[in-house]
Scaffold this motif. Structure first.
Motif, PDB file in Angstrom:
ATOM      1  N   THR A  64       0.847  -1.194   0.000  1.00 58.11           N
ATOM      2  CA  THR A  64       0.000   0.000   0.000  1.00 58.11           C
ATOM      3  C   THR A  64       0.884   1.247   0.000  1.00 58.11           C
ATOM      4  O   THR A  64       1.813   1.352   0.796  1.00 58.11           O
ATOM      5  N   ILE A  65       0.580   2.174  -0.919  1.00 55.56           N
ATOM      6  CA  ILE A  65       1.307   3.435  -1.003  1.00 55.56           C
ATOM      7  C   ILE A  65       0.304   4.582  -1.034  1.00 55.56           C
ATOM      8  O   ILE A  65      -0.861   4.385  -1.369  1.00 55.56           O
ATOM      9  N   GLY A  66       0.755   5.770  -0.670  1.00 54.79           N
ATOM     10  CA  GLY A  66      -0.127   6.936  -0.646  1.00 54.79           C
ATOM     11  C   GLY A  66       0.154   7.880  -1.797  1.00 54.79           C
ATOM     12  O   GLY A  66       1.303   8.224  -2.056  1.00 54.79           O
ATOM     13  N   PHE A  67      -0.902   8.299  -2.472  1.00 53.65           N
ATOM     14  CA  PHE A  67      -0.807   9.316  -3.523  1.00 53.65           C
ATOM     15  C   PHE A  67      -1.398  10.620  -2.985  1.00 53.65           C
ATOM     16  O   PHE A  67      -2.501  10.622  -2.422  1.00 53.65           O
ATOM     17  N   VAL A  68      -0.692  11.718  -3.164  1.00 53.71           N
ATOM     18  CA  VAL A  68      -1.232  13.022  -2.792  1.00 53.71           C
ATOM     19  C   VAL A  68      -2.218  13.447  -3.877  1.00 53.71           C
ATOM     20  O   VAL A  68      -1.869  13.500  -5.054  1.00 53.71           O
ATOM     21  N   VAL A  69      -3.454  13.752  -3.466  1.00 57.35           N
ATOM     22  CA  VAL A  69      -4.481  14.164  -4.422  1.00 57.35           C
ATOM     23  C   VAL A  69      -4.929  15.608  -4.215  1.00 57.35           C
ATOM     24  O   VAL A  69      -5.648  16.152  -5.048  1.00 57.35           O
ATOM     25  N   GLU A  70      -4.503  16.203  -3.091  1.00 56.30           N
ATOM     26  CA  GLU A  70      -4.869  17.592  -2.815  1.00 56.30           C
ATOM     27  C   GLU A  70      -3.855  18.162  -1.838  1.00 56.30           C
ATOM     28  O   GLU A  70      -3.404  17.461  -0.930  1.00 56.30           O
ATOM     29  N   THR A  71      -3.523  19.431  -2.031  1.00 55.97           N
ATOM     30  CA  THR A  71      -2.618  20.092  -1.098  1.00 55.97           C
ATOM     31  C   THR A  71      -2.910  21.585  -1.081  1.00 55.97           C
ATOM     32  O   THR A  71      -3.416  22.144  -2.066  1.00 55.97           O
ATOM     33  N   GLN A  72      -2.586  22.214   0.056  1.00 55.95           N
ATOM     34  CA  GLN A  72      -2.863  23.642   0.225  1.00 55.95           C
ATOM     35  C   GLN A  72      -1.984  24.159   1.352  1.00 55.95           C
ATOM     36  O   GLN A  72      -1.633  23.417   2.266  1.00 55.95           O
ATOM     37  N   CYS A  73      -1.613  25.443   1.287  1.00 57.67           N
ATOM     38  CA  CYS A  73      -0.784  26.036   2.327  1.00 57.67           C
ATOM     39  C   CYS A  73      -1.114  27.527   2.472  1.00 57.67           C
ATOM     40  O   CYS A  73      -1.339  28.212   1.472  1.00 57.67           O
ATOM     41  N   ASN A  74      -1.138  27.989   3.728  1.00 60.33           N
ATOM     42  CA  ASN A  74      -1.240  29.418   4.032  1.00 60.33           C
ATOM     43  C   ASN A  74       0.054  29.831   4.711  1.00 60.33           C
ATOM     44  O   ASN A  74       0.583  29.100   5.554  1.00 60.33           O
ATOM     45  N   TYR A  75       0.540  31.020   4.361  1.00 55.23           N
ATOM     46  CA  TYR A  75       1.812  31.529   4.875  1.00 55.23           C
ATOM     47  C   TYR A  75       1.547  32.733   5.769  1.00 55.23           C
ATOM     48  O   TYR A  75       0.783  33.625   5.403  1.00 55.23           O
ATOM     49  N   PHE A  76       2.198  32.756   6.939  1.00 60.95           N
ATOM     50  CA  PHE A  76       1.975  33.831   7.899  1.00 60.95           C
ATOM     51  C   PHE A  76       3.233  34.634   8.221  1.00 60.95           C
ATOM     52  O   PHE A  76       3.156  35.816   8.492  1.00 60.95           O
ATOM     53  N   ALA A  77       4.383  33.949   8.249  1.00 56.37           N
ATOM     54  CA  ALA A  77       5.642  34.614   8.600  1.00 56.37           C
ATOM     55  C   ALA A  77       6.778  33.905   7.866  1.00 56.37           C
ATOM     56  O   ALA A  77       6.710  32.700   7.640  1.00 56.37           O
ATOM     57  N   PRO A  78       7.815  34.637   7.485  1.00 54.27           N
ATOM     58  CA  PRO A  78       8.916  34.007   6.750  1.00 54.27           C
ATOM     59  C   PRO A  78       9.772  33.108   7.640  1.00 54.27           C
ATOM     60  O   PRO A  78       9.882  33.317   8.851  1.00 54.27           O
ATOM     61  N   ILE A  79      10.350  32.129   7.007  1.00 57.22           N
ATOM     62  CA  ILE A  79      11.364  31.257   7.608  1.00 57.22           C
ATOM     63  C   ILE A  79      12.589  31.390   6.715  1.00 57.22           C
ATOM     64  O   ILE A  79      12.452  31.486   5.491  1.00 57.22           O
ATOM     65  N   PHE A 106       6.570  25.592  12.220  1.00 60.05           N
ATOM     66  CA  PHE A 106       6.936  26.566  13.239  1.00 60.05           C
ATOM     67  C   PHE A 106       8.428  26.863  13.143  1.00 60.05           C
ATOM     68  O   PHE A 106       9.229  25.938  12.986  1.00 60.05           O
ATOM     69  N   ALA A 107       8.817  28.132  13.248  1.00 57.70           N
ATOM     70  CA  ALA A 107      10.234  28.440  13.444  1.00 57.70           C
ATOM     71  C   ALA A 107      10.592  27.829  14.797  1.00 57.70           C
ATOM     72  O   ALA A 107       9.754  27.748  15.698  1.00 57.70           O
ATOM     73  N   GLN A 108      11.823  27.378  14.924  1.00 60.31           N
ATOM     74  CA  GLN A 108      12.235  26.675  16.137  1.00 60.31           C
ATOM     75  C   GLN A 108      11.884  27.480  17.388  1.00 60.31           C
ATOM     76  O   GLN A 108      12.256  28.641  17.515  1.00 60.31           O
ATOM     77  N   GLY A 109      11.109  26.860  18.280  1.00 65.82           N
ATOM     78  CA  GLY A 109      10.731  27.480  19.530  1.00 65.82           C
ATOM     79  C   GLY A 109       9.532  28.418  19.458  1.00 65.82           C
ATOM     80  O   GLY A 109       9.038  28.853  20.486  1.00 65.82           O
ATOM     81  N   ALA A 110       9.047  28.738  18.264  1.00 66.59           N
ATOM     82  CA  ALA A 110       7.907  29.658  18.120  1.00 66.59           C
ATOM     83  C   ALA A 110       6.619  28.972  18.559  1.00 66.59           C
ATOM     84  O   ALA A 110       6.437  27.769  18.372  1.00 66.59           O
ATOM     85  N   GLU A 111       5.726  29.731  19.123  1.00 67.47           N
ATOM     86  CA  GLU A 111       4.458  29.184  19.609  1.00 67.47           C
ATOM     87  C   GLU A 111       3.386  29.149  18.527  1.00 67.47           C
ATOM     88  O   GLU A 111       2.489  28.321  18.561  1.00 67.47           O
ATOM     89  N   THR A 112       3.467  30.056  17.532  1.00 67.00           N
ATOM     90  CA  THR A 112       2.459  30.078  16.471  1.00 67.00           C
ATOM     91  C   THR A 112       3.101  29.736  15.134  1.00 67.00           C
ATOM     92  O   THR A 112       4.277  29.997  14.895  1.00 67.00           O
ATOM     93  N   ALA A 113       2.285  29.178  14.267  1.00 68.64           N
ATOM     94  CA  ALA A 113       2.755  28.674  12.975  1.00 68.64           C
ATOM     95  C   ALA A 113       3.194  29.795  12.041  1.00 68.64           C
ATOM     96  O   ALA A 113       2.530  30.831  11.939  1.00 68.64           O
ATOM     97  N   ALA A 114       4.303  29.562  11.347  1.00 65.98           N
ATOM     98  CA  ALA A 114       4.742  30.457  10.272  1.00 65.98           C
ATOM     99  C   ALA A 114       3.972  30.132   8.998  1.00 65.98           C
ATOM    100  O   ALA A 114       3.771  30.988   8.143  1.00 65.98           O
ATOM    101  N   ALA A 115       3.543  28.875   8.880  1.00 71.13           N
ATOM    102  CA  ALA A 115       2.741  28.421   7.743  1.00 71.13           C
ATOM    103  C   ALA A 115       1.977  27.180   8.195  1.00 71.13           C
ATOM    104  O   ALA A 115       2.411  26.468   9.103  1.00 71.13           O
ATOM    105  N   GLN A 116       0.861  26.949   7.547  1.00 67.57           N
ATOM    106  CA  GLN A 116       0.104  25.724   7.843  1.00 67.57           C
ATOM    107  C   GLN A 116      -0.732  25.366   6.634  1.00 67.57           C
ATOM    108  O   GLN A 116      -1.083  26.219   5.833  1.00 67.57           O
TER     109      GLN A 116
END
Length: 147
Positions: A64-79, A106-116
């Protein structure tokens, strides 16, 4: 472009597992931060490495293998290089043969996501490439990652 729902960055506590990923010099673009396409490779790396480590995915011999069929990303802060990224992983939804993984970077140690964002894997038989039910080992890992 207007949006009815503006995403906000999640906190670390929203995620069930984490993986550290070092940035590389080549990840930075001409603007001095990691290029957006690299974020998608981090999504793939975080989820697949976790599945391999937990015995839920055998990329060389598994049926059994996985195929990606959908992807999406929101950006909040640069890394930027030389930061280390900490990828948070959770499962938002699982069906008979598909799983929606949600990943926050997350940037290392950051509490909120830079992107998700997310991606959806459809699990298929390696030989026929037709959808199959989630194998037992994968189902156990998916259940442990449910938000």
């Amino acid at each position: 472009m207007s949006s009815a729902h503006k995403p906000t960055p999640h906190s670390r506590s929203s995620y069930r597992a984490f993986r550290s990923i070092p940035t590389r010099w080549m990840d930075n673009d001409m603007y001095g931060h990691v290029n957006n396409v690299v974020y998608y490779s981090w999504f793939d790396t975080a989820v697949n490495a976790l599945l391999i480590e937990r015995g839920a995915l055998d990329i060389h011999q598994g049926q059994t293998i996985g195929f990606v069929v959908e992807t999406q990303c929101n950006y909040f802060a640069p890394i930027a290089f030389p930061e280390t990224v900490e990828a948070g992983i959770r499962v938002a939804q699982a069906g008979r043969s598909s799983v929606r993984y949600e990943i926050a970077l997350f940037a290392q140690g950051a509490e909120t996501a830079a992107a998700q964002g997310h991606f959806v894997h459809v699990y298929v038989d390696r030989a026929t490439q037709r959808p199959v039910p989630l194998p037992e080992a994968l189902q156990r890992v998916v259940d442990s990652l449910k938000a």
